[in-house]
Design a protein around this motif. Structure first.
Motif, PDB file in Angstrom:
ATOM      1  N   VAL A 143       0.808  -1.245   0.008  1.00 51.41           N
ATOM      2  CA  VAL A 143      -0.087   0.018   0.021  1.00 51.41           C
ATOM      3  C   VAL A 143       0.759   1.448  -0.137  1.00 51.41           C
ATOM      4  CG1 VAL A 143      -1.713   1.596   1.506  1.00 51.41           C
ATOM      5  CG2 VAL A 143      -1.897  -1.297   0.998  1.00 51.41           C
ATOM      6  N   ARG A 144       1.875   1.351   0.932  1.00 52.96           N
ATOM      7  CA  ARG A 144       3.000   2.388   0.939  1.00 52.96           C
ATOM      8  C   ARG A 144       3.412   2.646  -0.251  1.00 52.96           C
ATOM      9  NH1 ARG A 144       7.742   2.673   5.209  1.00 52.96           N
ATOM     10  NH2 ARG A 144       8.471   0.869   4.076  1.00 52.96           N
ATOM     11  N   ALA A 145       3.544   1.445  -1.068  1.00 54.24           N
ATOM     12  CA  ALA A 145       4.520   1.529  -2.314  1.00 54.24           C
ATOM     13  C   ALA A 145       3.945   1.995  -3.663  1.00 54.24           C
ATOM     14  CB  ALA A 145       5.045   0.009  -2.914  1.00 54.24           C
ATOM     15  N   THR A 146       2.468   2.342  -3.340  1.00 54.30           N
ATOM     16  CA  THR A 146       1.569   2.468  -4.564  1.00 54.30           C
ATOM     17  C   THR A 146       0.608   3.591  -4.245  1.00 54.30           C
ATOM     18  OG1 THR A 146       0.155   0.780  -3.772  1.00 54.30           O
ATOM     19  CG2 THR A 146       1.492  -0.092  -5.487  1.00 54.30           C
ATOM     20  N   TRP A 147      -0.586   3.527  -4.069  1.00 57.35           N
ATOM     21  CA  TRP A 147      -1.337   4.607  -3.999  1.00 57.35           C
ATOM     22  C   TRP A 147      -1.271   5.753  -2.924  1.00 57.35           C
ATOM     23  CZ3 TRP A 147      -4.917   5.663  -0.095  1.00 57.35           C
ATOM     24  CH2 TRP A 147      -5.291   4.512   0.752  1.00 57.35           C
ATOM     25  N   THR A 148      -0.828   5.253  -1.905  1.00 52.00           N
ATOM     26  CA  THR A 148      -0.622   6.367  -0.670  1.00 52.00           C
ATOM     27  C   THR A 148       0.483   7.191  -1.165  1.00 52.00           C
ATOM     28  OG1 THR A 148       0.838   4.875   0.600  1.00 52.00           O
ATOM     29  CG2 THR A 148      -1.446   4.644   1.361  1.00 52.00           C
ATOM     30  N   LYS A 149       1.296   7.160  -2.001  1.00 51.96           N
ATOM     31  CA  LYS A 149       2.240   8.110  -2.120  1.00 51.96           C
ATOM     32  C   LYS A 149       1.534   9.580  -2.808  1.00 51.96           C
ATOM     33  CE  LYS A 149       4.058   5.442  -5.339  1.00 51.96           C
ATOM     34  NZ  LYS A 149       5.083   4.962  -6.555  1.00 51.96           N
ATOM     35  N   ASP A 163      -5.615  -2.145   4.815  1.00 50.86           N
ATOM     36  CA  ASP A 163      -4.466  -2.416   3.957  1.00 50.86           C
ATOM     37  C   ASP A 163      -4.626  -3.418   3.065  1.00 50.86           C
ATOM     38  OD1 ASP A 163      -4.975  -4.777   5.442  1.00 50.86           O
ATOM     39  OD2 ASP A 163      -3.327  -4.411   6.855  1.00 50.86           O
ATOM     40  N   ASP A 164      -5.724  -3.520   2.677  1.00 47.20           N
ATOM     41  CA  ASP A 164      -6.234  -4.368   1.300  1.00 47.20           C
ATOM     42  C   ASP A 164      -7.204  -3.419   0.382  1.00 47.20           C
ATOM     43  OD1 ASP A 164      -8.400  -4.653   2.940  1.00 47.20           O
ATOM     44  OD2 ASP A 164      -8.817  -6.935   2.556  1.00 47.20           O
ATOM     45  N   THR A 165      -7.106  -2.259   0.435  1.00 50.26           N
ATOM     46  CA  THR A 165      -8.052  -1.268  -0.146  1.00 50.26           C
ATOM     47  C   THR A 165      -7.155  -0.482  -1.160  1.00 50.26           C
ATOM     48  OG1 THR A 165      -9.550  -1.161   1.444  1.00 50.26           O
ATOM     49  CG2 THR A 165      -9.837   0.435  -0.118  1.00 50.26           C
ATOM     50  N   TYR A 166      -7.473  -0.361  -2.428  1.00 51.34           N
ATOM     51  CA  TYR A 166      -6.857   0.481  -3.197  1.00 51.34           C
ATOM     52  C   TYR A 166      -7.709   1.574  -3.563  1.00 51.34           C
ATOM     53  CZ  TYR A 166      -4.147   2.122  -7.380  1.00 51.34           C
ATOM     54  OH  TYR A 166      -3.549   3.101  -8.111  1.00 51.34           O
ATOM     55  N   VAL A 167      -7.019   2.916  -3.478  1.00 51.11           N
ATOM     56  CA  VAL A 167      -7.712   4.179  -3.484  1.00 51.11           C
ATOM     57  C   VAL A 167      -7.009   4.857  -4.722  1.00 51.11           C
ATOM     58  CG1 VAL A 167      -8.324   6.037  -2.416  1.00 51.11           C
ATOM     59  CG2 VAL A 167      -8.194   4.030  -1.261  1.00 51.11           C
ATOM     60  N   HIS A 187     -11.950  -3.074  -2.770  1.00 48.84           N
ATOM     61  CA  HIS A 187     -11.461  -3.522  -1.586  1.00 48.84           C
ATOM     62  C   HIS A 187     -11.066  -5.232  -1.930  1.00 48.84           C
ATOM     63  CE1 HIS A 187     -12.654  -5.245   2.691  1.00 48.84           C
ATOM     64  NE2 HIS A 187     -11.357  -4.823   2.715  1.00 48.84           N
ATOM     65  N   TYR A 188     -10.476  -5.645  -0.814  1.00 50.85           N
ATOM     66  CA  TYR A 188     -10.019  -7.116  -1.040  1.00 50.85           C
ATOM     67  C   TYR A 188      -8.924  -7.151  -2.173  1.00 50.85           C
ATOM     68  CZ  TYR A 188     -13.798  -8.488   2.141  1.00 50.85           C
ATOM     69  OH  TYR A 188     -14.338  -8.402   3.154  1.00 50.85           O
ATOM     70  N   ILE A 189      -8.141  -6.307  -2.108  1.00 48.55           N
ATOM     71  CA  ILE A 189      -6.982  -6.344  -3.327  1.00 48.55           C
ATOM     72  C   ILE A 189      -5.810  -6.790  -2.730  1.00 48.55           C
ATOM     73  CG2 ILE A 189      -5.749  -4.545  -4.751  1.00 48.55           C
ATOM     74  CD1 ILE A 189      -8.710  -4.764  -5.205  1.00 48.55           C
ATOM     75  N   SER A 190      -5.212  -7.861  -3.472  1.00 45.11           N
ATOM     76  CA  SER A 190      -4.002  -8.506  -3.128  1.00 45.11           C
ATOM     77  C   SER A 190      -2.862  -7.656  -3.464  1.00 45.11           C
ATOM     78  CB  SER A 190      -3.886  -9.823  -3.742  1.00 45.11           C
ATOM     79  OG  SER A 190      -3.537  -9.453  -5.229  1.00 45.11           O
ATOM     80  N   PRO A 191      -1.669  -7.769  -2.888  1.00 47.00           N
ATOM     81  CA  PRO A 191      -0.587  -6.971  -3.056  1.00 47.00           C
ATOM     82  C   PRO A 191      -0.091  -6.940  -4.615  1.00 47.00           C
ATOM     83  CG  PRO A 191      -0.089  -8.270  -1.000  1.00 47.00           C
ATOM     84  CD  PRO A 191      -1.540  -8.797  -1.638  1.00 47.00           C
ATOM     85  N   GLU A 192      -0.356  -8.149  -5.234  1.00 48.06           N
ATOM     86  CA  GLU A 192      -0.081  -8.276  -6.617  1.00 48.06           C
ATOM     87  C   GLU A 192      -1.153  -7.208  -7.383  1.00 48.06           C
ATOM     88  OE1 GLU A 192       1.390 -11.804  -4.780  1.00 48.06           O
ATOM     89  OE2 GLU A 192      -0.503 -10.903  -4.652  1.00 48.06           O
ATOM     90  N   GLU A 193      -2.118  -7.447  -6.936  1.00 43.76           N
ATOM     91  CA  GLU A 193      -3.357  -6.640  -7.728  1.00 43.76           C
ATOM     92  C   GLU A 193      -3.004  -5.168  -7.491  1.00 43.76           C
ATOM     93  OE1 GLU A 193      -7.239  -9.705  -7.653  1.00 43.76           O
ATOM     94  OE2 GLU A 193      -6.914  -8.421  -5.843  1.00 43.76           O
ATOM     95  N   MET A 194      -2.594  -4.748  -6.219  1.00 43.86           N
ATOM     96  CA  MET A 194      -2.163  -3.414  -5.847  1.00 43.86           C
ATOM     97  C   MET A 194      -1.242  -2.586  -7.244  1.00 43.86           C
ATOM     98  SD  MET A 194      -3.082  -1.980  -2.918  1.00 43.86           S
ATOM     99  CE  MET A 194      -3.966  -2.644  -1.636  1.00 43.86           C
ATOM    100  N   TYR A 195      -0.206  -3.529  -7.779  1.00 44.15           N
ATOM    101  CA  TYR A 195       0.585  -3.224  -8.685  1.00 44.15           C
ATOM    102  C   TYR A 195      -0.218  -3.103 -10.166  1.00 44.15           C
ATOM    103  CZ  TYR A 195       4.158  -3.356  -5.208  1.00 44.15           C
ATOM    104  OH  TYR A 195       4.704  -3.106  -3.867  1.00 44.15           O
ATOM    105  N   TYR A 224      -2.625   4.658 -13.896  1.00 45.89           N
ATOM    106  CA  TYR A 224      -1.707   5.647 -14.245  1.00 45.89           C
ATOM    107  C   TYR A 224      -0.788   5.541 -15.400  1.00 45.89           C
ATOM    108  CZ  TYR A 224      -3.107   7.486  -9.790  1.00 45.89           C
ATOM    109  OH  TYR A 224      -4.322   7.973  -8.795  1.00 45.89           O
ATOM    110  N   HIS A 225      -0.702   4.306 -16.143  1.00 47.89           N
ATOM    111  CA  HIS A 225       0.088   4.093 -17.222  1.00 47.89           C
ATOM    112  C   HIS A 225      -0.564   3.829 -18.426  1.00 47.89           C
ATOM    113  CE1 HIS A 225       3.533   4.861 -14.305  1.00 47.89           C
ATOM    114  NE2 HIS A 225       2.735   4.150 -13.497  1.00 47.89           N
ATOM    115  N   LEU A 226      -1.325   2.899 -18.266  1.00 43.26           N
ATOM    116  CA  LEU A 226      -1.924   2.221 -19.619  1.00 43.26           C
ATOM    117  C   LEU A 226      -2.859   3.299 -20.269  1.00 43.26           C
ATOM    118  CD1 LEU A 226      -2.173  -0.213 -21.495  1.00 43.26           C
ATOM    119  CD2 LEU A 226      -3.989  -1.073 -20.118  1.00 43.26           C
ATOM    120  N   ARG A 227      -2.477   3.597 -21.556  1.00 42.45           N
ATOM    121  CA  ARG A 227      -3.403   4.301 -22.484  1.00 42.45           C
ATOM    122  C   ARG A 227      -3.284   3.566 -23.922  1.00 42.45           C
ATOM    123  NH1 ARG A 227      -4.148   5.813 -18.149  1.00 42.45           N
ATOM    124  NH2 ARG A 227      -4.067   7.676 -17.173  1.00 42.45           N
ATOM    125  N   PRO A 228      -4.535   3.138 -24.499  1.00 41.00           N
ATOM    126  CA  PRO A 228      -4.614   2.872 -25.768  1.00 41.00           C
ATOM    127  C   PRO A 228      -4.260   3.992 -26.457  1.00 41.00           C
ATOM    128  CG  PRO A 228      -6.908   3.027 -24.690  1.00 41.00           C
ATOM    129  CD  PRO A 228      -5.860   3.304 -23.579  1.00 41.00           C
TER     130      PRO A 228
END
Length: 293
Positions: free
Chosen positions: A42-48, A104-108, A243-251, A258-262
């Motif tokens: 969580v600290r490595a992704t969205w909370t930045k 700690d398993d929520t992505y925002v 919610h219920y986001i695994s560490p792998e799914e966080m990334y 924030y990155h993928l754009r067609p």
């Protein structure tokens, strides 16, 4: 005469200025056993993107976490919530305008949260999240999907315990939180977008999109304050949380958000546009949005 459109840099500058006025403190409910397997990601992704982030646990660690002097366990979640908001009120009330609680398993998606909050006054007693309806007249916000309090809502929450209007009457965190909010005159806000699609999601994207939330008799279908929808219309284009986001799914969510754009894609959803806008005005809005892609 053709309209002179502002440059992309101008629009981005105005957007950043608007968002800079929406300061969000994020606090994450975690536990010593989850620091490496959940909180670290969580600290490595969205909370930045939070203006300030605090990880709340039962004890201080070098992670760092704030120790709340409570024991661990599901029956202690509301005590954690009470102690966390009291700590924030005492030490960080001036550091932000809005105060987000997430697991700690929520992505925002902070950008979308700031957009939502930019429409509201933090001195108004209100809070937002995924609104459930049972047990409380105005409903209450799902703990797993996360919820965000205005500054005045935070003040009233802390005051509620000081004057005895709020108590630890239940270990069910989100329900007990909602009861206190209602008792203290804090409004349960509507966080849906202009198309009435939900922004705070209590499950993973694949659960909501793929129609795997169980039979119509499951608890989920009876809890929604607004009608629940499965499939592509389940979730706003400006979704705030999952919610219920695994560490792998966080990334994975970090990459998709924030990155993928067609190549060549032109975003056409104008959340601030009234439905009766003229075609010419809508075209102008679309042209402005293209500059941001």
């Amino acid at each position: 005469m053709d309209a002179i459109l502002p440059t992309k840099d101008t629009i981005v500058k105005l957007t950043k200025e608007q968002f800079s006025k929406v300061r969000v403190l994020c606090w994450i409910m975690t536990a010593p056993m989850n620091l490496q397997k959940k909180a670290w990601h969580v600290r490595a992704t969205w909370t930045k993107r939070c203006d300030k982030v605090l990880f709340m646990s039962s004890e201080d660690t070098e992670f760092p976490t704030v120790g709340l002097n409570v024991t661990e366990g599901r029956d202690q979640l509301y005590w954690k919530t009470i102690r966390a908001f009291q700590y924030i009120h005492k030490n960080h009330l001036g550091d932000a305008d809005w105060f987000l609680k997430a697991d700690d398993d929520t992505y925002v998606v902070l950008d979308n949260l700031r957009y939502l909050l930019s429409k509201h006054d933090t001195e108004r007693p209100i809070y937002f999240g995924r609104r459930f309806k049972p047990f409380i007249a105005q409903g209450y916000m799902s703990g797993g999907a996360g919820y965000v309090l205005s500054k005045e809502a935070l003040r009233r929450f802390v005051e509620g315990f000081r004057v005895g209007k709020c108590t630890h009457f239940s270990s069910i965190e989100d329900l007990a939180m909602g009861k206190c909010m209602e008792a203290m005159g804090v409004e349960a806000g509507d966080s849906r977008d202009k198309k009435k699609r939900e922004t705070f999601q209590p499950f993973t994207p694949q659960n909501h999109l793929n129609k795997v939330l169980g039979s119509k008799q499951s608890w989920y279908w009876g809890y929604g304050y607004y009608p629940a929808i499965e499939g592509p219309e389940c979730c706003s284009d400006l979704a705030v949380s999952f919610h219920y986001i695994s560490p792998e799914e966080m990334y994975v969510l970090e990459y998709f958000t924030y990155h993928l754009r067609p190549y060549g894609y032109q975003y056409r959803f104008s959340p601030d546009s009234p439905q009766n806008m003229t075609e010419k005005t809508m075209t102008l809005k679309t042209d402005l949005e293209v500059l941001l892609t």
